[in-house]
Design an enzyme around this catalytic site. Structure first.
Site, short mmCIF file in Angstrom:
data_model
loop_
_atom_site.label_atom_id
_atom_site.label_comp_id
_atom_site.label_asym_id
_atom_site.label_seq_id
_atom_site.Cartn_x
_atom_site.Cartn_y
_atom_site.Cartn_z
N GLU A 387 0.80 -1.22 0.00
CA GLU A 387 0.00 0.00 0.00
C GLU A 387 0.84 1.27 0.00
O GLU A 387 0.77 2.09 0.92
CB GLU A 387 -0.95 -0.03 1.20
CG GLU A 387 -1.95 -1.15 1.04
CD GLU A 387 -3.00 -1.22 2.14
OE1 GLU A 387 -2.64 -1.02 3.30
OE2 GLU A 387 -4.15 -1.49 1.82
N GLU A 465 -4.34 -10.46 0.13
CA GLU A 465 -5.12 -10.40 1.38
C GLU A 465 -6.57 -10.70 1.01
O GLU A 465 -7.09 -10.14 0.06
CB GLU A 465 -5.04 -9.01 2.02
CG GLU A 465 -3.67 -8.65 2.50
CD GLU A 465 -3.57 -7.23 3.07
OE1 GLU A 465 -4.57 -6.68 3.56
OE2 GLU A 465 -2.45 -6.68 3.01
C1 GAL Z 1 -5.07 -3.91 4.17
C2 GAL Z 1 -3.66 -3.74 4.65
C3 GAL Z 1 -3.38 -4.51 5.91
C4 GAL Z 1 -4.49 -4.29 6.90
C5 GAL Z 1 -5.79 -4.70 6.31
C6 GAL Z 1 -6.94 -4.47 7.22
O1 GAL Z 1 -5.44 -2.83 3.42
O2 GAL Z 1 -2.74 -4.13 3.69
O3 GAL Z 1 -2.16 -4.10 6.42
O4 GAL Z 1 -4.55 -2.94 7.20
O5 GAL Z 1 -6.03 -3.94 5.17
O6 GAL Z 1 -6.83 -5.07 8.45
#
Ligand code: GAL
Length: 918
Positions: A387, A465
């Site tokens: 990010e 993620e």
């Molecule tokens: C994503 C980020 C993570 C964490 C997650 C939400 O955007 O990469 O580090 O913030 O969201 O828990």
């Protein structure tokens, strides 16, 4: 101390591999002198974070910087820690040594014997400084700033935890030794042979005894003949040494080749799927100081839950971690220590990722990342960071990495154009979008596709993620897994996230887990930091149990006559697996033909496997269950013959709620449509960004505070019939519940329930349940249904039918922020035991219900901010749910999928209630 530069640290020796060397090493960990902001000198353990050692406080932010965006300047309120250590050095360090720091947050100035050695930038990156030592009384001084220019590049979603938090070592660098070694062990899947491409900083001797290799190398390509390849499933390592006359380096070579073939990710020629988790380093007392023993325990826990891949979000872990992933078998996406997410708050204006002034810092970070861990078989992908928007500095990192190490792939998620990466990566993409990405490559590209589009289409897809494991959840795992299994382009994903970052504080002997805002921060993101598959103490959350089912290497489906067994390994057959079946009265072992990776075989259900419940399990040599399936053929529960009309005296005359049964003073049942909002209920789903979160929609509709009016009470067909209307205050939509009561025996009532919604319901329900309050504190639950753990409609994997018992403490999940939890699903009968008596519930017919038993009311759970603040009132709250909404993953990602929602609807159930008092 200069803290507003845009470049990397200065004065350190060039980055190199972490080498397991025969050269002497001396740990400088231990008790150091310490002072904060030029205050009094005291002592502190190294490694540690000073804010967790009584100096200042930790602070949590997700996206926002806790200081003004004024790069490269840190704020004036910037704690500075001074560290000092006096040490003696053995002879071995007097002819050449480096001081090695594996992690200092966020910037440090290093002095030895009064001389400035240099500075560090990159909190989770190793820095080494050439050290001119004397035999005794060396004074090492390290000045550490909590915030610096580097903080702009380190905006990861986690606690701000300053200090020397990883190992400090003195490492001998003998003349004539080896400064660096880079060995790539390649596997040719066609020939099944290996090649070691090796570069050493000086001519050296390579020995791989098992392969008969013993030869000189420097910048060499060494064919080694036939080898067993390394994979996460078969982590085969070969011991090797690289030596000069004065130094020997031990390596463990894992031969593997990672490649993209026609938009499919392959390892050793086979398509692979990441069944991954994102792992931060976190310990509830020590913050990001995580011991190797803890890391090993974590990886073993992951293995037991069939996780095969780790993204080191969002920085390189402590170096020993990679030895473990090599040895235990995990695919690793090793991520650089980089995140500038806070710039999103200002529309990415001034983002360092696209500012040439920062390029040196970006490259330095990537080089330190790659060099340290370049010899690990488990590292299959380098990630540029997280990010950080888009920009030329990211491109430069990719270009350097590709040129330096063409043996691995490059990942970065935030630039969806994906021009300089080898994987198309996204986070929290919805199921529909993932499907579309899987399908996109099955048809020819459009005629006008740009070269960039063509490049992206050629890439495999991962969700770096997905399925945000915050609180009760994540729902929707099955649907993601189905897509990953269906489309070859989809190489799986990484759950967000492995471990919750709760921080433990012990007050008055009581240990409490805290989150953002609990340390007086004025800018913080609350409990968004506790969003893991395991708690900060590594207790398994129900989401991990469900995930283990979808990640399992063996899938078993039992139908009326057949058992289908799917080998979901990418590299192994099932030769090491025993298949066992069992019923209540018999068991046996199945004779299963060999199944190659990805293949399904079928065997007939053994004739002796009859009866209502057949369970089949795939069991590894160590008794670990690799997959299971069940066949249920339950007969409907017979309806008891009603005897008499119930005694009206057992009911409250005004409300006609049951007040006593079998001598136990009950209260209920009351229709209930609400749940104590889960973390996911408190966020708008990404699929419905314009709608308020469910928690708000429910409160707006008022289903959290239904009022019930007795409509009628009469006698019909030998039953006592009561009709109740339940509706929110100030609203005209309602549910009507008709209860028909029959006395079966003095201690038993049969209850026929029909619930009918009235009026236009503006919101889906959380549940459709019947609530009872039973006297006495909960003492346990026995049930026949799905268990042993809780389950929700879209989180119902990893549980199986059986007869179960749960102790009082197991009835709810101790999520850091209290919320709905603990429902046992698929229940056909249950016995709730409290300190005052027992309530037995049997579902008549074929229906199943969900049963939730709690020492706290939902209103209390919903209004309490920390688990340790929940105070029980000595009663037991029992919910018998006819239906429930799923939990989804709206805290980050899509909400509850349509098929798991619960629109207003008619429902019926018949229950036999029996009670006794102690
Ligand atoms: C994503 C980020 C993570 C964490 C997650 C939400 O955007 O990469 O580090 O913030 O969201 O828990």
């Amino acid at each position: 101390m200069e803290l507003a530069r845009t470049g990397p640290g200065e004065g350190s020796t060039p980055p190199r591999a972490r080498l397991n060397s025969s050269a002497p090493r001396q740990s400088l960990n231990g008790t150091w002198e310490f002072r904060l902001d030029q205050g009094e000198w005291t002592t502190i353990p190294v490694p540690s974070h000073w804010v967790l050692e009584g100096h200042g406080k930790p602070a949590y932010t997700n996206v926002r910087y806790p200081f003004a965006i004024d790069p490269p300047h840190p704020p004036d309120e910037n704690p500075i820690g001074d560290y000092r250590l006096t040490f003696d050095a053995a002879d071995a360090f007097l002819d050449g040594a480096v001081l090695r720091f594996d992690g200092i947050e966020s910037a440090a100035e290093i002095r030895l014997n009064g001389q400035l050695l240099g500075t560090t930038r990159g909190s989770r990156l190793t820095h080494e400084f050439a050290a001119d030592l004397r035999a005794t009384g060396n004074v090492l001084e390290v000045r550490v700033a909590q915030f610096s220019d580097a903080s702009y590049l380190e905006d990861q979603d986690m606690w701000w935890l300053p200090g020397i938090f990883r190992d400090v070592d003195l490492v001998a660098t003998p003349a004539g030794g080896l400064r660096d070694v880079f060995a790539v062990a390649d596997f040719d899947p066609g020939a099944r042979t290996g090649t070691v491409t090796i570069r050493t900083s000086a001519p050296a001797r390579l020995r791989i005894p098992e392969l008969g290799v013993d030869r000189d190398v420097h910048d060499s390509v060494v064919p080694v003949g036939t080898v067993d390849p390394w994979s996460a499933e078969t982590p085969r390592l070969y011991a090797a040494t690289v030596s000069t006359d004065v130094e020997e380096i031990s390596l463990r070579l894992g031969f593997r080749r990672v490649e993209v073939r026609d938009s499919v990710l392959t390892l050793n020629g086979n398509p692979i799927q990441f069944r991954g988790v994102n792992r931060h380093e976190h310990h509830p007392e020590r913050g990001r100081v995580v011991s190797l023993a803890d890391a090993r325990a974590e990886l073993e826990l992951m293995k037991r839950h069939h996780v095969n891949a780790v993204r080191t979000s969002h920085y390189p872990p402590a170096p020993g971690f990679l030895d473990l992933t090599d040895e235990l078998g995990f695919y690793v996406i090793l991520e650089c220590d980089l995140e500038t997410h806070g710039f999103v708050e200002v529309g990415w204006r001034g983002n360092p990722s696209d500012d040439p002034a920062w390029q040196g810092a970006y490259l330095d970070r990537m080089q330190r990342t790659v060099h340290r861990d370049k010899n690990h078989a488990s590292v299959v992908i380098w990630s540029l960071g997280n990010e950080s928007g888009t920009g030329t500095n990211l491109e430069a990192m990719a270009a350097w990495t590709r040129a330096f190490d063409p043996s691995r792939l490059i990942h970065y998620e935030h630039d969806w154009a994906s021009t300089y990466v080898d994987l198309y990566s996204r986070m929290y993409a919805s199921h529909e979008e993932v499907k579309q990405i899987g399908e996109e490559v099955l048809t020819p590209p459009p005629f006008d596709a740009t070269p960039a589009e063509l490049h992206r289409r050629a890439l495999p897809f991962i969700q770096c993620e997905y399925a945000h494991a915050m609180g009760n959840g994540p729902g929707g795992l099955e649907e993601y897994q189905d897509l990953f299994d269906r489309y070859p382009r989809l190489a799986g994903g990484f759950i967000w996230e492995w471990v919750e970052h709760g921080l433990a504080v012990t007050t008055d002997g009581r240990r409490e887990i805290r989150y953002g805002g609990d340390f007086g921060e004025d800018v913080h993101d609350g409990n968004f930091v506790t969003d893991g598959l395991v708690s900060a103490d590594r207790e398994v959350r129900p989401g991990l149990t469900a995930l283990a089912h979808w990640y399992a290497p063996v899938r078993i489906e039992v139908t009326g006559s057949t058992i289908r067994i799917r080998n979901r390994y990418d590299h192994r057959d099932l030769g090491h697996v025993t298949f066992r079946w069992r019923t209540e009265s018999a068991d046996g072992v199945l004779d299963v033909p060999p199944a190659a990776p990805g293949r399904t075989v079928e065997v007939p259900l053994p004739p002796r496997a009859s009866g209502p419940l057949v369970t089949v399990e795939a069991v590894a040599d160590d008794e670990h269950v690799l997959g299971s399936g069940q066949l249920t053929r339950f007969a409907p529960t017979a309806r008891p013959a009603p005897t008499t009309l119930p005694d009206r005296a057992a009911f409250d005359p005004a409300s006609m709620r049951l007040r006593t049964l079998g001598g136990l003073a009950l209260d209920g049942p009351m229709v209930s449509l609400w749940r104590a909002p889960t973390d996911n209920d408190r966020y708008p789903g990404w699929d419905e960004p314009d709608l308020p979160p469910y928690a708000e929609r429910w409160t707006e509709a008022g289903i959290d505070r239904l009022r019930t009016r007795l409509v009628s009470a009469d006698e019909v067909d030998g039953a006592l019939r009561t009709v109740h209307r339940s509706a929110p205050p100030g609203r005209d939509f309602a549910v009507d519940s008709e209860f028909r009561w029959h006395q079966v025996s003095p201690d038993a009532l049969l209850l026929d329930v029909v619930v009918t919604p009235r009026g236009p319901w503006p919101v889906e329900w959380a549940r459709l349940g019947l609530d009872l309050v039973v006297p006495g504190a909960p003492a346990g639950l026995d049930w026949s249904g799905l268990g042993p753990g809780p389950a929700y409609p879209d989180l119902a994997a990893g549980v199986r039918y059986g007869s179960w018992h749960a102790e009082a403490a197991e009835l709810s999940t101790p999520y850091v922020r209290p919320q709905e939890s603990g429902a046992r699903r698929g229940v056909r009968s249950a016995v709730v035991t409290t300190s005052a008596g027992q309530l037995r519930v049997t579902v008549v017919g074929e229906d199943e219900i969900a049963v939730t038993v709690s020492p706290w009311s939902r209103a209390l759970i919903a209004s309490t901010l920390h688990h340790h603040e929940l105070v029980a009132d000595g009663r037991t709250y029992v919910s018998l749910d006819l239906a429930q909404s799923g939990v989804g993953t709206a805290a980050c990602g899509p909400g509850v999928l349509q098929r798991y929602r619960l629109p207003a609807r008619l429902a019926r159930v018949s229950l036999l209630l029996e009670a006794s008092a102690v």
